[in-house]
Design a protein around this motif. Structure first.
Motif, PDB file in Angstrom:
ATOM      1  N   UNK A  85      -1.698   5.575   7.172  1.00 34.39           N
ATOM      2  CA  UNK A  85      -1.735   4.381   6.323  1.00 34.39           C
ATOM      3  C   UNK A  85      -3.136   3.833   6.101  1.00 34.39           C
ATOM      4  N   UNK A  86      -4.097   4.185   6.979  1.00 36.17           N
ATOM      5  CA  UNK A  86      -5.450   3.649   6.813  1.00 36.17           C
ATOM      6  C   UNK A  86      -6.365   4.556   5.982  1.00 36.17           C
ATOM      7  N   UNK A 128       3.498   9.785   0.197  1.00 34.53           N
ATOM      8  CA  UNK A 128       3.392   9.715   1.658  1.00 34.53           C
ATOM      9  C   UNK A 128       3.982   8.424   2.215  1.00 34.53           C
ATOM     10  N   UNK A 129       4.986   7.886   1.530  1.00 29.03           N
ATOM     11  CA  UNK A 129       5.619   6.655   1.996  1.00 29.03           C
ATOM     12  C   UNK A 129       7.115   6.879   2.165  1.00 29.03           C
ATOM     13  N   UNK A 130       7.776   5.904   2.768  1.00 31.98           N
ATOM     14  CA  UNK A 130       9.238   5.895   2.909  1.00 31.98           C
ATOM     15  C   UNK A 130       9.742   7.158   3.619  1.00 31.98           C
ATOM     16  N   UNK A 171      -1.285   1.616  -2.203  1.00 35.00           N
ATOM     17  CA  UNK A 171      -0.257   0.638  -1.814  1.00 35.00           C
ATOM     18  C   UNK A 171      -0.408  -0.637  -2.641  1.00 35.00           C
ATOM     19  N   UNK A 172      -1.659  -1.064  -2.868  1.00 32.00           N
ATOM     20  CA  UNK A 172      -1.896  -2.292  -3.634  1.00 32.00           C
ATOM     21  C   UNK A 172      -1.461  -2.114  -5.089  1.00 32.00           C
ATOM     22  N   UNK A 173      -1.811  -0.979  -5.683  1.00 28.54           N
ATOM     23  CA  UNK A 173      -1.417  -0.741  -7.087  1.00 28.54           C
ATOM     24  C   UNK A 173       0.110  -0.686  -7.181  1.00 28.54           C
ATOM     25  N   UNK A 174       0.727   0.009  -6.226  1.00 29.14           N
ATOM     26  CA  UNK A 174       2.186   0.148  -6.256  1.00 29.14           C
ATOM     27  C   UNK A 174       2.851  -1.234  -6.194  1.00 29.14           C
TER      28      UNK A 174
END
Ligand code: HEC
Ligand code: HEC
Ligand code: HEC
Length: 414
Positions: A297-298, A388-390, A306-309
């Motif tokens: 995540x870093x 790379x999420x969820x 993440x911010x754009x999403x």
């Protein structure tokens, strides 16, 4: 996009009209053969390549089919005597469909998927011919071959056939159920799913050891459709697959581009038992089954993505990535989003997408285009984040990959 799908629906309506309106003249046995042929032509999607989208002359040819070597224009296959196939014998027709041999003995290019159609029986092909005899003859002379040297020499296709073409009807596997065998026949034969979903060698032949594991065509990536849990349909139920092929939508994704066309002209008209058979078969293919771990995540791309999403995408796709069933795809579950080749996802973000309308689901929601709002680095970051999420994991997307798709789609009309 919208204009194009209306055109497709019009073609589909014409197709469904033709045989039934003419069948009144035929004796019952002939009628059954014509009906069988009409359904086989739908399973095989003959209309998609052999009709100019939006035209009201189904099967009249004239549509350029893009290949890595150049375009090949699909010929007129209406019963017109001079410019169509009205004067062909059933033998000549069968040789074209199942052996890739043209009327005068020359080789056809595999842009015509004879390497899949060879799995049909001669009876199937003669029935298709009987159906095509009932469509309206159209006068339209087509010059098929506009390829550059040396591919313009048809004889070079002998080499191709020797390398990649295995002639022969579908052989059922006695150890499998009738439904599984029907599914395998539909996928490998008339449905020619591998034409787009199986990776190709540099000469355009199938990489058979990567059967249905995803490929690239005409500016789109076609995803892995094996049952692989990470890259393929592992998270789809058989019902998800049936609903996608029937309506163009399901809780995970929506069909657009070339697959939207396959759905509107072909799979939407398949019977429920045939759709279930395809699902049974595809769900039985293990796929690559290779694990991967998500980016941390870093990672800078993950933080920017993440911010754009959150700001631009979560209103429709949800902070949990689950979207709204049948309306906004669940990007948390979409295997296409995690495809090794991210072309289709990049393309959808840059240009937006409007999925297809079908009888099962006439209206489709749209994805706005972000090509102006987001630069290549931002599109790469948001995709890297989504991949790379969820609980999912897939390689990061580089800004250069986005630039390439941006340049490539700018050169295309659709
Ligand atoms: C993916 C696109 C595609 C699909 C699907 C397709 N065709 Fe073709 N077809 C072509 C192309 C392109 C050619 C020209 C090939 C060449 O010139 O070598 C062709 C050639 C032919 C020919 C030879 C005609 C001639 O004048 O030489 C016949 C007959 C034919 N197709 C019938 C069919 C039928 C019947 C179906 C469905 C069962 C079908 N095609 C599905 C693209 C397609
Ligand atoms: C003309 C090329 C083409 C043919 C033929 C084709 N597909 Fe596709 N397919 C694609 C492309 C491109 C996509 C990705 C675009 C999209 O999802 O809208 C796709 C997407 C899919 C998906 C969604 C997968 C996911 O993870 O989102 C499924 C399922 C699928 N195809 C099944 C099939 C089956 C079954 C057949 C044969 C009956 C078939 N396709 C034939 C090009 C094709
Ligand atoms: C207004 C609602 C809306 C917003 C906002 C939105 N999308 Fe979408 N998105 C959709 C719809 C609807 C589809 C299905 C389109 C189709 O395939 O026809 C879609 C499809 C997608 C797909 C393809 C997924 C798949 O498996 O088919 C990706 C990737 C995607 N969106 C990414 C994004 C990103 C990144 C953003 C923010 C920059 C975003 N979307 C913002 C509505 C939206």
């Amino acid at each position: 996009m919208r204009k194009r799908s209306c055109g497709l629906l019009a073609v589909a309506a014409l197709l469904l009209g033709t045989a039934s309106s003419l069948a009144g003249d035929a004796d019952p046995q002939e009628f059954t053969q014509i009906e069988r042929g009409r359904y086989l032509a739908i399973l095989s999607d003959c209309a998609s390549c052999h009709t100019v989208p939006g035209s009201n002359q189904p099967f009249a040819g004239g549509r350029p089919i893009e290949t890595p070597f150049g375009s090949i224009v699909a010929p007129n296959i209406t019963p017109d005597l001079e410019t169509g196939i009205g004067a062909w014998s059933d033998e000549q027709f069968d040789a074209a469909i199942r052996k890739g041999v043209g009327r005068n003995g020359s080789r056809l290019y595999p842009a015509m998927p004879y390497n899949a159609y060879t799995k049909m029986s001669r009876d199937d092909v003669v029935a298709i011919r009987a159906y095509l005899n009932t469509v309206k003859p159209a006068r339209n002379a087509v010059v098929a071959n506009t390829l550059p040297f040396p591919f313009n020499i048809r004889a070079t296709m002998r080499v191709w056939d020797a390398l990649y073409f295995t002639e022969g009807d579908y052989r059922p596997d006695p150890k499998r159920s009738a439904e599984w065998n029907r599914g395998a026949y539909l996928v490998d034969g008339p449905g020619h799913c591998g034409a787009c979903h199986t990776p190709k060698t540099f000469l355009g032949g199938d990489k058979t050891d990567q059967y249905l594991r995803g490929s690239y065509l005409q500016g789109w990536s076609a995803p892995d459709i094996t049952n692989d849990a990470r890259l393929g349909l592992g998270h789809w139920s058989e019902a998800d697959l049936v609903s996608y092929l029937k309506s163009g939508h399901n809780r995970v994704t929506a069909a657009t581009g070339p697959m939207g066309e396959v759905v509107t002209l072909s799979t939407a008209y398949m019977t429920d038992p045939d759709l279930s058979a395809i699902a049974t078969y595809l769900k039985s293919l293990p796929g690559k089954t290779e694990s991967a771990s998500p980016l941390p995540g870093n990672d800078p791309a993950m933080i920017a993505g993440a911010a754009i999403y959150r700001d631009q995408c979560s209103a429709c796709h949800g902070l949990d990535g689950k979207g709204v069933a049948e309306l906004f795809p669940s990007v948390a579950d979409s295997s296409m989003l995690r495809s090794t080749d991210p072309t289709t996802s990049i393309r959808i973000i840059l240009r937006g997408a409007r999925s297809v309308g079908t009888k099962a689901q006439p209206t489709a929601s749209g994805m706005p285009s972000y090509g102006r709002q987001l630069d290549d680095g931002e599109v790469a970051a948001v995709l890297t984040y989504m991949r790379n999420s969820w609980g999912a994991a897939a390689g990061p997307v580089a800004p250069e990959q986005v630039s390439k798709v941006r340049a490539d789609t700018a050169l295309r009309q659709d």
